[in-house]
Motif scaffolding. Structure first.
Motif, PDB file in Angstrom:
ATOM      1  N   VAL A 124     -43.511  66.677   5.215  1.00 11.75           N
ATOM      2  CA  VAL A 124     -43.023  67.854   4.353  1.00 11.75           C
ATOM      3  C   VAL A 124     -42.852  68.930   6.206  1.00 11.75           C
ATOM      4  O   VAL A 124     -42.569  69.520   6.768  1.00 11.75           O
ATOM      5  CB  VAL A 124     -44.409  68.152   4.468  1.00 11.75           C
ATOM      6  N   MET A 125     -44.728  69.173   7.712  1.00 15.74           N
ATOM      7  CA  MET A 125     -43.816  69.412   8.813  1.00 15.74           C
ATOM      8  C   MET A 125     -42.750  69.352   9.065  1.00 15.74           C
ATOM      9  O   MET A 125     -41.941  70.208  10.294  1.00 15.74           O
ATOM     10  CB  MET A 125     -45.514  69.343   9.191  1.00 15.74           C
ATOM     11  N   ARG A 126     -42.432  68.379   9.880  1.00 11.13           N
ATOM     12  CA  ARG A 126     -41.084  67.865   9.971  1.00 11.13           C
ATOM     13  C   ARG A 126     -39.732  68.394   9.525  1.00 11.13           C
ATOM     14  O   ARG A 126     -38.682  68.680   9.898  1.00 11.13           O
ATOM     15  CB  ARG A 126     -40.873  66.094  10.696  1.00 11.13           C
ATOM     16  N   SER A 127     -39.914  68.463   8.026  1.00 10.88           N
ATOM     17  CA  SER A 127     -38.798  68.396   7.411  1.00 10.88           C
ATOM     18  C   SER A 127     -38.691  70.441   7.744  1.00 10.88           C
ATOM     19  O   SER A 127     -37.709  71.003   7.526  1.00 10.88           O
ATOM     20  CB  SER A 127     -38.729  68.268   6.046  1.00 10.88           C
ATOM     21  N   LEU A 128     -40.141  71.107   7.935  1.00  7.49           N
ATOM     22  CA  LEU A 128     -40.007  72.457   7.832  1.00  7.49           C
ATOM     23  C   LEU A 128     -40.119  73.603   9.405  1.00  7.49           C
ATOM     24  O   LEU A 128     -39.113  74.139   9.298  1.00  7.49           O
ATOM     25  CB  LEU A 128     -41.781  72.870   7.272  1.00  7.49           C
ATOM     26  N   SER A 129     -40.269  72.452   9.914  1.00 10.96           N
ATOM     27  CA  SER A 129     -40.144  72.960  11.808  1.00 10.96           C
ATOM     28  C   SER A 129     -38.869  72.809  11.918  1.00 10.96           C
ATOM     29  O   SER A 129     -38.258  71.792  12.042  1.00 10.96           O
ATOM     30  CB  SER A 129     -41.575  72.481  12.289  1.00 10.96           C
ATOM     31  N   GLY A 130     -38.559  74.047  13.100  1.00 10.75           N
ATOM     32  CA  GLY A 130     -37.070  73.900  13.422  1.00 10.75           C
ATOM     33  C   GLY A 130     -36.929  73.850  14.623  1.00 10.75           C
ATOM     34  O   GLY A 130     -36.354  73.592  15.543  1.00 10.75           O
ATOM     35  N   SER A 131     -37.795  73.110  15.718  1.00  9.04           N
ATOM     36  CA  SER A 131     -38.385  72.715  16.669  1.00  9.04           C
ATOM     37  C   SER A 131     -39.475  72.066  17.183  1.00  9.04           C
ATOM     38  O   SER A 131     -40.172  71.880  16.027  1.00  9.04           O
ATOM     39  CB  SER A 131     -38.704  73.992  17.601  1.00  9.04           C
TER      40      SER A 131
ATOM     41  N   VAL B 253     -27.289  62.582   5.496  1.00 10.20           N
ATOM     42  CA  VAL B 253     -28.928  62.258   5.223  1.00 10.20           C
ATOM     43  C   VAL B 253     -29.809  62.501   3.794  1.00 10.20           C
ATOM     44  O   VAL B 253     -30.107  61.423   3.277  1.00 10.20           O
ATOM     45  CB  VAL B 253     -30.062  63.111   6.106  1.00 10.20           C
ATOM     46  N   ALA B 254     -29.398  63.491   3.398  1.00 10.32           N
ATOM     47  CA  ALA B 254     -29.732  63.848   2.084  1.00 10.32           C
ATOM     48  C   ALA B 254     -29.069  65.207   1.402  1.00 10.32           C
ATOM     49  O   ALA B 254     -27.900  66.064   2.150  1.00 10.32           O
ATOM     50  CB  ALA B 254     -31.004  64.837   2.085  1.00 10.32           C
TER      51      ALA B 254
ATOM     52  N   GLY C  83     -33.129  60.598   5.105  1.00 10.75           N
ATOM     53  CA  GLY C  83     -33.115  60.910   3.314  1.00 10.75           C
ATOM     54  C   GLY C  83     -34.191  60.663   2.649  1.00 10.75           C
ATOM     55  O   GLY C  83     -34.583  60.263   1.646  1.00 10.75           O
ATOM     56  N   SER C  84     -35.337  59.348   3.788  1.00 10.68           N
ATOM     57  CA  SER C  84     -36.206  59.125   2.859  1.00 10.68           C
ATOM     58  C   SER C  84     -37.292  60.126   2.583  1.00 10.68           C
ATOM     59  O   SER C  84     -38.695  60.486   1.826  1.00 10.68           O
ATOM     60  CB  SER C  84     -36.685  58.417   3.743  1.00 10.68           C
ATOM     61  N   ASP C  85     -37.307  61.528   3.327  1.00 12.83           N
ATOM     62  CA  ASP C  85     -37.769  62.692   3.421  1.00 12.83           C
ATOM     63  C   ASP C  85     -37.591  63.562   2.780  1.00 12.83           C
ATOM     64  O   ASP C  85     -38.048  64.807   2.061  1.00 12.83           O
ATOM     65  CB  ASP C  85     -38.106  63.741   4.494  1.00 12.83           C
ATOM     66  N   ALA C  86     -36.388  63.745   1.453  1.00 15.27           N
ATOM     67  CA  ALA C  86     -35.735  64.583   1.031  1.00 15.27           C
ATOM     68  C   ALA C  86     -36.211  64.637  -0.645  1.00 15.27           C
ATOM     69  O   ALA C  86     -36.314  65.449  -0.785  1.00 15.27           O
ATOM     70  CB  ALA C  86     -34.520  63.868   0.575  1.00 15.27           C
TER      71      ALA C  86
ATOM     72  N   ASN D 115     -25.834  69.762   2.258  1.00 18.60           N
ATOM     73  CA  ASN D 115     -25.827  68.657   2.301  1.00 18.60           C
ATOM     74  C   ASN D 115     -26.228  68.799   4.014  1.00 18.60           C
ATOM     75  O   ASN D 115     -26.025  69.619   5.015  1.00 18.60           O
ATOM     76  CB  ASN D 115     -24.327  68.568   2.283  1.00 18.60           C
ATOM     77  N   ILE D 116     -26.961  67.328   4.090  1.00 18.41           N
ATOM     78  CA  ILE D 116     -27.739  67.068   5.338  1.00 18.41           C
ATOM     79  C   ILE D 116     -27.556  65.988   6.525  1.00 18.41           C
ATOM     80  O   ILE D 116     -27.375  65.532   5.464  1.00 18.41           O
ATOM     81  CB  ILE D 116     -29.401  67.367   5.003  1.00 18.41           C
ATOM     82  N   ALA D 117     -27.455  66.069   7.177  1.00 15.54           N
ATOM     83  CA  ALA D 117     -26.281  65.120   7.907  1.00 15.54           C
ATOM     84  C   ALA D 117     -27.283  64.899   9.303  1.00 15.54           C
ATOM     85  O   ALA D 117     -27.717  65.785   9.701  1.00 15.54           O
ATOM     86  CB  ALA D 117     -24.645  64.863   7.907  1.00 15.54           C
ATOM     87  N   LEU D 118     -26.877  63.647  10.062  1.00 20.19           N
ATOM     88  CA  LEU D 118     -27.027  63.856  11.762  1.00 20.19           C
ATOM     89  C   LEU D 118     -25.616  63.544  12.432  1.00 20.19           C
ATOM     90  O   LEU D 118     -25.168  62.768  11.354  1.00 20.19           O
ATOM     91  CB  LEU D 118     -28.364  62.789  11.599  1.00 20.19           C
TER      92      LEU D 118
END
Length: 341
Positions: free
Chosen positions: A291-298, A118-119, A136-139, A107-110
């Motif tokens: 995709v990159m925003r979901s992948l990158s941790g910084s 979020v998703a 959520g739209s990126d899930a 579970n992902i949240a902000l």
């Protein structure tokens, strides 16, 4: 836990003790997470308030392998605002909760004063960057990307960071051309999505090449795709991309020196699965940015993360070669699970 952040120099004994979770430098919070994971009993839970860099960075790949195989990431809550949260801390931060008991989903949240769901995504595994959407739209996009057969590296592209660290070569920087000097390409030169000389960098536009070894290390004299390596959270795009075709390279004198705030993408083979011009257009799409925003941790876009960027099969990549503009945007969106595109 709210472990300390920062790198630490380990003794030989401690380095050997934690070798299975370390790659490169040792980070304190990673050691705390690894020790916590080892200490859990069957019904145990590990909750860690840590920077998000562990979710994708190269140095944390062995830690991800351990966490993904021995535990399940049950939830992750991203702290949306960097300001006014932790004094003196600028990293993106999250609360990651792991359990010893296995589960299929995360579970992902902000969190921005209140917690907003979020998703719900398949629990990530493995040592590669973990796809964790912040919206959520990126899930659906992240889920489709996670199941794709290729990465940028497998599609025949090598990613490297620009070799010039300018503050180590201050005496070699010049405003004008001259014998033995080559033009420098800065991150600001591709900020618009095309290669254009930014006036603010003209006082440091040329680098003196010292010798043949310096030339081999520093000079780029072949076409490439260029991607900014450092972005800001408020920027509309995480992937800022520019194509460097032969004709543009020729206007710079046929060779450039790339500063280290830019990533350089070059084909490994003469005929990669996706050609240079198409790759530049695809990376510039809205979908690949998501995709990159979901992948990158910084906010940094590392060579390691770019190399791991998920791509569809070779036939799909070839089908994008003749597409541009909205047609390409729609085709890429469909490939990454946007059914209405």
């Amino acid at each position: 836990m709210n472990p300390p952040y920062g790198r630490v120099k380990l003794s030989v004994a401690d380095r050997n003790r934690w070798d299975s979770v370390l790659l490169g430098h040792a980070n304190l919070y990673a050691l705390f997470m690894a020790h916590g994971a080892e200490s859990l009993e069957r019904d145990g839970v590990l909750a860690a308030l840590v920077p998000t860099s562990w979710t994708s960075g190269l140095y944390f790949s062995r830690l991800r392998e351990l966490l993904g195989s021995d535990l399940t990431l049950r939830s992750v809550t991203f702290v949306e605002s960097r300001g006014g949260v932790f004094s003196g801390v600028l990293q993106e931060t999250c609360l990651a909760v792991f359990s010893k008991r296995k589960a299929r989903y995360t579970n992902i949240a902000l969190s921005n004063g209140a917690v907003h769901p979020v998703a719900r995504v398949p629990a990530p595994r493995g040592s590669g960057p973990w796809l964790l959407p912040r919206r959520g739209s990126d899930a659906p996009v992240a889920a489709a990307a996670a199941s794709m057969p290729l990465t940028l590296a497998r599609a025949g592209w090598r990613v490297s960071t620009g070799p010039l660290v300018w503050n180590r070569r201050k005496d070699d920087l010049h405003a004008r051309t001259g014998k033995g000097r080559a033009p420098i390409l800065w991150g600001a030169d591709i900020a618009t999505g095309a290669v254009r000389r930014d006036r603010t960098r003209n006082q440091q536009r040329y680098l003196k090449i010292r010798d043949a070894a310096d030339r081999r290390t520093m000079v780029l004299d072949t076409p490439a795709v260029l991607v900014q390596r450092t972005t800001a959270p408020e920027q509309t795009r995480r992937l800022v991309v520019a194509d460097l075709p032969p004709e543009v390279l020729a206007t710079w004198g046929g060779e450039i020196i790339v500063e280290n705030h830019v990533n350089v993408l070059r084909p490994v083979d003469p005929e990669p699965m996706i050609n240079r011009a198409t790759l530049a257009r695809v990376l510039a799409t809205t979908t690949l940015d998501r995709v990159m925003r979901s992948l990158s941790g910084s906010v940094a876009v590392s060579a390691f993360e770019l190399s791991a960027l998920p791509l569809p099969d070779a036939a799909t990549l070839r089908g994008w070669c003749d597409l541009e503009g909205e047609a390409l945007e729609r085709a890429v969106a469909r490939a990454y699970g946007e059914r209405s595109a």
